[in-house]
Write a protein that holds these residues in place. Structure first.
Motif, PDB file in Angstrom:
ATOM      1  N   THR A  62     -15.513 -26.878   1.847  1.00  0.00           N
ATOM      2  CA  THR A  62     -16.556 -27.777   2.343  1.00  0.00           C
ATOM      3  C   THR A  62     -17.948 -27.207   2.062  1.00  0.00           C
ATOM      4  O   THR A  62     -18.892 -27.966   1.833  1.00  0.00           O
ATOM      5  CB  THR A  62     -16.391 -28.010   3.852  1.00  0.00           C
ATOM      6  OG1 THR A  62     -16.324 -26.736   4.519  1.00  0.00           O
ATOM      7  CG2 THR A  62     -15.123 -28.792   4.150  1.00  0.00           C
ATOM      8  N   THR A  63     -18.059 -25.878   2.043  1.00  0.00           N
ATOM      9  CA  THR A  63     -19.350 -25.261   1.745  1.00  0.00           C
ATOM     10  C   THR A  63     -19.756 -25.455   0.291  1.00  0.00           C
ATOM     11  O   THR A  63     -20.938 -25.340  -0.054  1.00  0.00           O
ATOM     12  CB  THR A  63     -19.307 -23.758   2.058  1.00  0.00           C
ATOM     13  OG1 THR A  63     -18.205 -23.160   1.358  1.00  0.00           O
ATOM     14  CG2 THR A  63     -19.144 -23.521   3.541  1.00  0.00           C
ATOM     15  N   GLN A  64     -18.789 -25.740  -0.578  1.00  0.00           N
ATOM     16  CA  GLN A  64     -19.070 -25.938  -2.003  1.00  0.00           C
ATOM     17  C   GLN A  64     -19.263 -27.409  -2.355  1.00  0.00           C
ATOM     18  O   GLN A  64     -19.632 -27.728  -3.485  1.00  0.00           O
ATOM     19  CB  GLN A  64     -17.920 -25.354  -2.835  1.00  0.00           C
ATOM     20  CG  GLN A  64     -17.720 -23.867  -2.636  1.00  0.00           C
ATOM     21  CD  GLN A  64     -16.389 -23.380  -3.191  1.00  0.00           C
ATOM     22  OE1 GLN A  64     -15.388 -24.096  -3.166  1.00  0.00           O
ATOM     23  NE2 GLN A  64     -16.372 -22.170  -3.691  1.00  0.00           N
ATOM     24  N   GLU A  65     -18.998 -28.288  -1.390  1.00  0.00           N
ATOM     25  CA  GLU A  65     -19.061 -29.725  -1.660  1.00  0.00           C
ATOM     26  C   GLU A  65     -20.430 -30.188  -2.149  1.00  0.00           C
ATOM     27  O   GLU A  65     -20.502 -30.990  -3.100  1.00  0.00           O
ATOM     28  CB  GLU A  65     -18.640 -30.502  -0.412  1.00  0.00           C
ATOM     29  CG  GLU A  65     -18.639 -32.009  -0.619  1.00  0.00           C
ATOM     30  CD  GLU A  65     -18.224 -32.767   0.630  1.00  0.00           C
ATOM     31  OE1 GLU A  65     -18.630 -33.944   0.754  1.00  0.00           O
ATOM     32  OE2 GLU A  65     -17.495 -32.201   1.482  1.00  0.00           O
ATOM     33  N   PRO A  66     -21.552 -29.747  -1.553  1.00  0.00           N
ATOM     34  CA  PRO A  66     -22.845 -30.246  -2.026  1.00  0.00           C
ATOM     35  C   PRO A  66     -23.097 -29.995  -3.514  1.00  0.00           C
ATOM     36  O   PRO A  66     -23.617 -30.875  -4.209  1.00  0.00           O
ATOM     37  CB  PRO A  66     -23.854 -29.494  -1.153  1.00  0.00           C
ATOM     38  CG  PRO A  66     -23.099 -29.198   0.104  1.00  0.00           C
ATOM     39  CD  PRO A  66     -21.706 -28.912  -0.345  1.00  0.00           C
ATOM     40  N   ALA A  67     -22.724 -28.823  -4.011  1.00  0.00           N
ATOM     41  CA  ALA A  67     -22.944 -28.517  -5.424  1.00  0.00           C
ATOM     42  C   ALA A  67     -22.087 -29.403  -6.321  1.00  0.00           C
ATOM     43  O   ALA A  67     -22.545 -29.892  -7.362  1.00  0.00           O
ATOM     44  CB  ALA A  67     -22.643 -27.046  -5.692  1.00  0.00           C
ATOM     45  N   VAL A  68     -20.844 -29.632  -5.921  1.00  0.00           N
ATOM     46  CA  VAL A  68     -19.952 -30.474  -6.724  1.00  0.00           C
ATOM     47  C   VAL A  68     -20.445 -31.919  -6.720  1.00  0.00           C
ATOM     48  O   VAL A  68     -20.520 -32.576  -7.773  1.00  0.00           O
ATOM     49  CB  VAL A  68     -18.504 -30.388  -6.188  1.00  0.00           C
ATOM     50  CG1 VAL A  68     -17.606 -31.395  -6.908  1.00  0.00           C
ATOM     51  CG2 VAL A  68     -17.958 -28.984  -6.358  1.00  0.00           C
ATOM     52  N   ARG A  69     -20.823 -32.416  -5.570  1.00  0.00           N
ATOM     53  CA  ARG A  69     -21.303 -33.797  -5.488  1.00  0.00           C
ATOM     54  C   ARG A  69     -22.611 -33.984  -6.257  1.00  0.00           C
ATOM     55  O   ARG A  69     -22.827 -35.020  -6.895  1.00  0.00           O
ATOM     56  CB  ARG A  69     -21.462 -34.208  -4.032  1.00  0.00           C
ATOM     57  CG  ARG A  69     -20.122 -34.465  -3.343  1.00  0.00           C
ATOM     58  CD  ARG A  69     -20.272 -34.768  -1.867  1.00  0.00           C
ATOM     59  NE  ARG A  69     -21.071 -35.975  -1.621  1.00  0.00           N
ATOM     60  CZ  ARG A  69     -21.265 -36.486  -0.409  1.00  0.00           C
ATOM     61  NH1 ARG A  69     -20.721 -35.891   0.650  1.00  0.00           N
ATOM     62  NH2 ARG A  69     -21.997 -37.571  -0.246  1.00  0.00           N
ATOM     63  N   ALA A  70     -23.484 -32.983  -6.217  1.00  0.00           N
ATOM     64  CA  ALA A  70     -24.748 -33.088  -6.949  1.00  0.00           C
ATOM     65  C   ALA A  70     -24.502 -33.168  -8.449  1.00  0.00           C
ATOM     66  O   ALA A  70     -25.122 -33.974  -9.164  1.00  0.00           O
ATOM     67  CB  ALA A  70     -25.648 -31.900  -6.627  1.00  0.00           C
ATOM     68  N   ALA A  71     -23.589 -32.334  -8.964  1.00  0.00           N
ATOM     69  CA  ALA A  71     -23.280 -32.359 -10.391  1.00  0.00           C
ATOM     70  C   ALA A  71     -22.672 -33.692 -10.799  1.00  0.00           C
ATOM     71  O   ALA A  71     -23.000 -34.254 -11.851  1.00  0.00           O
ATOM     72  CB  ALA A  71     -22.330 -31.217 -10.740  1.00  0.00           C
TER      73      ALA A  71
END
Length: 298
Positions: free
Chosen positions: A262-271
């Protein structure tokens, strides 16, 4: 002879070490890392385990220790019994139910009224027990309930083939292709397809299997655009592949991503947002996010 290095630390520290490992361009592939909570009643206390096929050297310990910022916790080396612990554990693992899917090893019986999938204990990721795999099964079921139509699908980083099989059960007439970067997965997927009566081939309703990094294979590229791409891998590769997802998923098509904390979700969604995708739904299963994204229609 198998060994492991063990380090106990708070949850945030272990997760940061796992994220640092993901970000590395070079890593000894024989050192396999896992992180988990020590006990259900101590959710903030975690253990990082680094499995090796040899006695850990000073260089091995230094490499694992370097993943921790601000000083590594004490690393203890343990020799493991000569047992295939993955296979033995999975033989005893209870079946799971995710959506309409019932996934189990051959040691258990089918369940009436469910889509039954059998995955033997194997040295490949994706038996359905991991939170990300179970979450993907539930999300696929939700997509079907919400009227998603799939005629052409790809499962990137397929492991055992389970998610490809599940998608084919929901959309039986679709053209399907599964891929993995590890060539050990090909015979695993082929064997599991036969066990689950999944036809192999390149025609509609059949599964093709290729070994490839990302979409770097003529058959994968030639079949695009896809109605559905599934990728249950890791956050770093998901970010790196975002542009390829945009190139291979048709406008209005669907992308199912997992393998990210869940902590990595923002980076994946932004890409993926940059590549033209918008969030349709998400599932949080423990510390893991499962994302259903839809590509903007032109």
């Amino acid at each position: 002879m198998s060994w492991k290095l063990v380090a106990f630390a708070p949850k945030a520290v272990v997760q940061a070490a796992l994220a640092a490992h993901e970000a590395l361009d070079e890593w000894d592939p024989e050192i396999v890392l896992t992180g988990s909570e020590i006990a259900e009643f101590r959710p903030d206390q975690w253990v990082l385990e680094a499995y090796l096929p040899r006695r850990p050297s000073k260089a091995d310990s230094a490499a694992v220790g370097a993943l921790f910022t601000g000083g590594a916790p004490t690393l203890a080396a343990e020799k493991l019994p000569e047992t295939d612990w993955v296979a033995e554990t999975q033989k005893l693992t209870a079946p799971i139910r995710a959506g309409r899917f019932h996934v189990h090893t051959p040691d258990f019986r089918a369940e009436a009224g469910a889509i039954d999938l059998v995955i033997p204990a194997a040295q490949a990721f994706g038996t359905g027990q991991h939170a990300t795999t179970a979450g993907c099964l539930a999300m696929l079921d939700a997509m079907k309930h919400r009227g998603v139509v799939v005629r052409n699908l790809a499962d990137i980083g397929t492991g055992t083939g389970l998610l490809a099989f599940a998608a084919m059960a929901l959309w039986p007439g679709a053209r399907a292709i599964a891929s993995d970067i590890d060539d050990v997965c090909e015979p695993v997927v082929v064997g599991n397809a036969l066990l689950n009566r999944i036809p192999l081939g390149t025609r509609p309703g059949e599964l093709a299997m290729v070994i490839a990094e990302g979409f770097d294979h003529a058959l994968l590229a030639g079949r695009a655009p896809y109605d559905l791409v599934i990728a249950n891998i890791l956050a770093g590769p998901l970010v790196a592949l975002a542009g390829d997802f945009g190139d291979t998923v048709r406008p209005g098509g669907h992308l199912l991503l997992a393998g990210l904390l869940t902590t990595q979700e923002p980076a994946v969604r932004a890409a993926c947002r940059t590549a033209g995708f918008r969030l349709a739904a998400r599932i949080v299963n423990g510390d893991w996010s499962i994302l259903w994204l839809r590509r903007r229609a032109i």
